[in-house]
Design a protein around this motif. Structure first.
Motif, PDB file in Angstrom:
ATOM      1  N   UNK A 241       0.835  -1.214   0.000  1.00 58.97           N
ATOM      2  CA  UNK A 241       0.000   0.000   0.000  1.00 58.97           C
ATOM      3  C   UNK A 241       0.863   1.254   0.000  1.00 58.97           C
ATOM      4  N   UNK A 242       0.478   2.211  -0.827  1.00 61.40           N
ATOM      5  CA  UNK A 242       1.326   3.390  -0.993  1.00 61.40           C
ATOM      6  C   UNK A 242       1.534   4.121   0.324  1.00 61.40           C
ATOM      7  N   UNK A 243       0.488   4.251   1.119  1.00 59.98           N
ATOM      8  CA  UNK A 243       0.630   4.990   2.377  1.00 59.98           C
ATOM      9  C   UNK A 243       1.653   4.309   3.281  1.00 59.98           C
TER      10      UNK A 243
ATOM     11  N   UNK B 195       6.751   4.441   5.714  1.00 56.44           N
ATOM     12  CA  UNK B 195       7.910   3.663   6.129  1.00 56.44           C
ATOM     13  C   UNK B 195       9.199   4.261   5.607  1.00 56.44           C
ATOM     14  N   UNK B 196       9.181   4.706   4.344  1.00 58.49           N
ATOM     15  CA  UNK B 196      10.370   5.331   3.767  1.00 58.49           C
ATOM     16  C   UNK B 196      10.722   6.620   4.508  1.00 58.49           C
ATOM     17  N   UNK B 197       9.703   7.393   4.864  1.00 56.85           N
ATOM     18  CA  UNK B 197       9.959   8.644   5.588  1.00 56.85           C
ATOM     19  C   UNK B 197      10.644   8.374   6.925  1.00 56.85           C
ATOM     20  N   UNK B 198      10.219   7.326   7.613  1.00 51.26           N
ATOM     21  CA  UNK B 198      10.849   6.979   8.892  1.00 51.26           C
ATOM     22  C   UNK B 198      12.297   6.541   8.690  1.00 51.26           C
ATOM     23  N   UNK B 199      12.535   5.727   7.651  1.00 53.62           N
ATOM     24  CA  UNK B 199      13.895   5.273   7.360  1.00 53.62           C
ATOM     25  C   UNK B 199      14.789   6.466   7.027  1.00 53.62           C
ATOM     26  N   UNK B 200      14.280   7.392   6.232  1.00 49.07           N
ATOM     27  CA  UNK B 200      15.068   8.551   5.838  1.00 49.07           C
ATOM     28  C   UNK B 200      15.303   9.484   7.028  1.00 49.07           C
TER      29      UNK B 200
END
Length: 433
Positions: free
Chosen positions: A254-256, A261-266
């Motif tokens: 799911x895109x959200x 998840x990517x935002x947290x990793x970054x």
């Protein structure tokens, strides 16, 4: 030599682009996971072109924040991984052989020029203590032919007052880190793809785990072996993300969830970087774990929103020919851009001798705008490099040579450089970009 964007090191500012960077990039037929018809994905072509431009600008100005704005190397490795996954529908050996064949002739042309300049300057690898000297020093020169390891070069060549300043050899050889990493990824891809199709999440996250071990100092591998392993770990996640893109795995998330998840990793990447800033400040190329995580999250977002364009839309269409040209000549641009940047310096220095430059005011004006003029001059010089050496990419691909394959249609004929004519070679952000 620093470790990245060329290895992970930032490229020096104008006049001294640092070795091992940001870019290059590799012209290739861009994979399109969502496409129902064969052909190029112009969105991925656009990403590759942006990555190449970013590599050149990074090595020209040395701006550390560019490694955050657009992690070119991660993007290029992801695009190459996606293309490799698509190609592996054919027998693995034939795919590897084809990739190597497309890569080596452009490298040989570059190496011939660089080695000739080094030898003309009196360099002897058998007597160079920096390379170990003796038989091993000579054997290392073979990495200019097949880049399985780090190519040697003299620590000091030329002179500060000559046409070539003393660090030109280091800067000139810098882009070859990317070809080495690309070659090892290509060789490892059949096994990586086999593992990905059986344990996708473990294969996708394993490079990040490896980076957490060797990229944080927990385990230290000395020398160029350590650099090579670190490169493989830092960009391995992006390469496998290319597999995930081609196999349709990303669109199932799911895109959200993918974006959050990517935002947290970054965010974690930036937090980690803030506590491990090097001499170049916020240059992520010097901070392996931050570079790996930031590039991974950035690539996930780019591929989640991948629109799979068959044509560049709207105002982007005006850049169509340049995007086509840069994709068809990505290896040439990547290999030669540092040499071209260095060539701008003696050319611009000649301007001080012009008749109208005899006043202090004119010289001061040139001093103030020197960097701007370098930026302006580097692009036509890259164009000359494309004309001089780019056709070798066509020969390597078993195609008829073309001087300027930008997709333009000749009068009453087929396109000279169609969108389908991309070269399947590495893409290059120089170690780094």
């Amino acid at each position: 030599m620093t470790t990245h964007e060329y290895t992970a090191g930032a490229t020096p500012p104008l006049g001294a682009p640092r070795v091992r960077t940001e870019p290059a990039a590799v012209p290739a037929q861009a994979p399109a996971a969502a496409a129902t018809k064969p052909g190029r994905d112009r969105y991925l072509d656009l990403l590759r072109s942006i990555a190449l431009v970013r590599v050149v600008v990074y090595h020209l100005f040395g701006w550390a924040w560019l490694s955050i704005l657009f992690p070119s190397m991660g993007v290029m490795f992801a695009l190459a991984g996606s293309l490799m996954a698509r190609s592996l529908s054919r027998p693995a050996w034939s795919v590897i052989r084809g990739r190597v064949r497309r890569l080596l002739p452009p490298l040989w042309a570059f190496s011939a020029v660089v080695l000739a300049l080094m030898f003309a300057g009196g360099w002897n690898p058998a007597h160079d203590p920096d390379t170990g000297g003796g038989v091993w020093g000579v054997a290392d020169v073979l990495n200019y032919i097949v880049p399985v390891g780090a190519p040697p070069y003299p620590a000091h060549a030329g002179s500060e007052s000559g046409l070539l300043e003393s660090s030109w050899a280091e800067q000139g050889a810098g882009p070859l880190w990317y070809l080495r990493a690309y070659l090892w990824f290509v060789v490892a891809s059949p096994l990586l793809l086999w593992a990905f199709r059986r344990v996708p999440w473990a294969t996708l996250l394993a490079p990040l785990a490896l980076t957490a071990v060797i990229g944080t100092g927990l385990v230290t591998i000395p020398g160029e072996t350590g650099n090579a392993v670190t490169d493989f770990a830092v960009y391995g996640g992006c390469w496998v993300l290319g597999f995930a893109h081609h196999e349709g795995m990303l669109v199932k998330v799911p895109r959200y969830l993918a974006i959050s998840g990517s935002a947290l990793v970054m965010a974690f990447a930036l937090w980690w970087a803030s506590g491990h800033l090097g001499s170049e400040g916020w240059d992520l190329n010097d901070i392996p774990l931050a570079d790996a995580l930031w590039s991974f999250g950035f690539v996930v977002i780019l591929l989640q929103y991948s629109p799979s364009w068959k044509e560049l839309p709207g105002r982007l269409a005006r850049w169509d020919k340049l995007v086509t040209l840069s994709n068809n000549r990505a290896v040439t641009i990547y290999l030669w851009h540092n040499m071209v940047i260095m060539a701008t310096v003696p050319i611009l220095d000649r301007m001080y001798g012009l008749p109208f430059m005899d006043s202090d005011r004119a010289a001061a004006a040139l001093d103030a705008t020197y960097t701007l003029w370098t930026f302006v001059l580097v692009w036509p010089l890259i164009g000359l490099a494309i004309l001089a050496f780019g056709w070798i990419e066509d020969i390597a691909a078993k195609r008829g040579p073309r001087l300027w394959p930008n997709g333009a249609k000749p009068k009453g004929g087929a396109p000279r450089g169609s969108h389908r004519a991309g070269t399947e070679a590495p893409s290059g952000d120089g170690h780094r970009v």
